[in-house]
Design an enzyme around this catalytic site. Structure first.
Site, PDB file in Angstrom:
ATOM      1  N   GLU A 122     -15.510   0.534   1.372  1.00 23.03           N
ATOM      2  CA  GLU A 122     -16.637  -0.314   0.369  1.00 23.03           C
ATOM      3  C   GLU A 122     -18.075   0.517   1.036  1.00 23.03           C
ATOM      4  OE1 GLU A 122     -18.524  -4.611  -0.030  1.00 23.03           O
ATOM      5  OE2 GLU A 122     -16.359  -4.457   0.461  1.00 23.03           O
TER       6      GLU A 122
ATOM      7  N   GLU B 280       1.128  -1.355  -0.077  1.00 23.02           N
ATOM      8  CA  GLU B 280       0.025  -0.065   0.028  1.00 23.02           C
ATOM      9  C   GLU B 280       0.792   1.099  -0.041  1.00 23.02           C
ATOM     10  OE1 GLU B 280      -2.589   2.674  -0.540  1.00 23.02           O
ATOM     11  OE2 GLU B 280      -3.536   0.624  -0.077  1.00 23.02           O
TER      12      GLU B 280
ATOM     13  N   ASP C 216      -7.635   2.157  -7.514  1.00 20.99           N
ATOM     14  CA  ASP C 216      -8.049   3.239  -8.155  1.00 20.99           C
ATOM     15  C   ASP C 216      -8.572   3.061  -9.540  1.00 20.99           C
ATOM     16  OD1 ASP C 216      -7.491   5.046  -5.970  1.00 20.99           O
ATOM     17  OD2 ASP C 216      -5.162   4.830  -6.528  1.00 20.99           O
TER      18      ASP C 216
END
Length: 233
Positions: A216, A90, A139
């Site tokens: 989410e 990440e 993305d």
């Protein structure tokens, strides 16, 4: 840890992600970069091939999560599968800080983190070394002129397939219809990958082991999450 995009090599691929930092990191989480990160940090992939076996001797499986966001999914899966090595990548520093907090609070010993572009890690991993690859809500770069920045490109899809063991699984989840179609087209064209869907519910209903994250729940896309699952044959 490389956090400045301007420090990247001019030969590096186009960035497939957006911002790398937003709000200031809380002092407690910032401290974890000094106290915890050194023990869970993945070896620098630029230094050469990654010796997966040395990261967690005796691990029964090796999972890779590309773009773990705040680390909720990574932490839950690590707790559910303590005998599996979980590699998480990440570039968003606030997300890495959050993941470090989850690791500390959960006492998790089976996670290794890379705070930068996952593509370098994928390249450094041995072929046939992974049991699972998870790519959740990357993305979308939904403007047509930016599609070239999407993570899922033909060459990268082929590379992911090579890293999976026979029978290994790749899960791609997105809440953008266009990106789902884009990714499906490229994965279907990748030798060695077979789409596991037989009916509509297979890509519209979350798998039993799916972990819902804060991202989410924000529902930022143009569709409910779509779940694409592939197997290496």
């Amino acid at each position: 840890m490389t956090t400045d995009p301007s420090a990247r090599s001019p030969d590096a691929p186009l960035r497939s992600f957006g911002r790398i930092k937003s709000r200031p990191i809380k002092p407690r989480q910032a401290a974890l970069f000094d106290t915890l990160m050194p023990s869970v940090k993945l070896p620098d992939p630029a230094a050469g091939p990654i010796d997966v076996a040395a990261l967690m001797p005796g691990a029964k499986e090796v999972w890779l999560e590309i773009g773990f966001g705040g680390g909720e999914h990574l932490a839950v899966q690590a707790a559910r599968h303590p005998d599996a090595l979980m590699i998480g990548c990440e570039p968003f520093i606030n997300g890495v800080a959050s993941a470090l907090r989850h690791i500390e609070e959960g006492g998790l010993k089976n996670i290794r983190l890379h705070a930068d572009d996952a593509r370098a890690v994928v390249q450094a991993l041995p072929d046939g070394s992974l049991d699972r690859i998870m790519i959740l809500f990357p993305d979308p770069w939904h403007k047509a002129r930016h599609n070239k920045r999407r993570l899922i490109q033909p060459a990268f899809a082929a590379q992911l397939a090579r890293k999976l063991k026979p029978g290994g699984r790749l899960r791609f989840v997105t809440d953008w219809k266009d990106y789902a179609g884009w990714a499906l087209e490229r994965f279907l064209a990748t030798p060695g990958l077979v789409w596991m869907a037989d009916e509509t519910a297979d890509w519209k209903v979350a798998p039993e082991d799916h972990v819902v994250t804060r991202y989410e729940e924000k529902r930022l896309g143009d569709t409910d999450p779509l779940f694409l699952e592939f197997e290496r044959v």
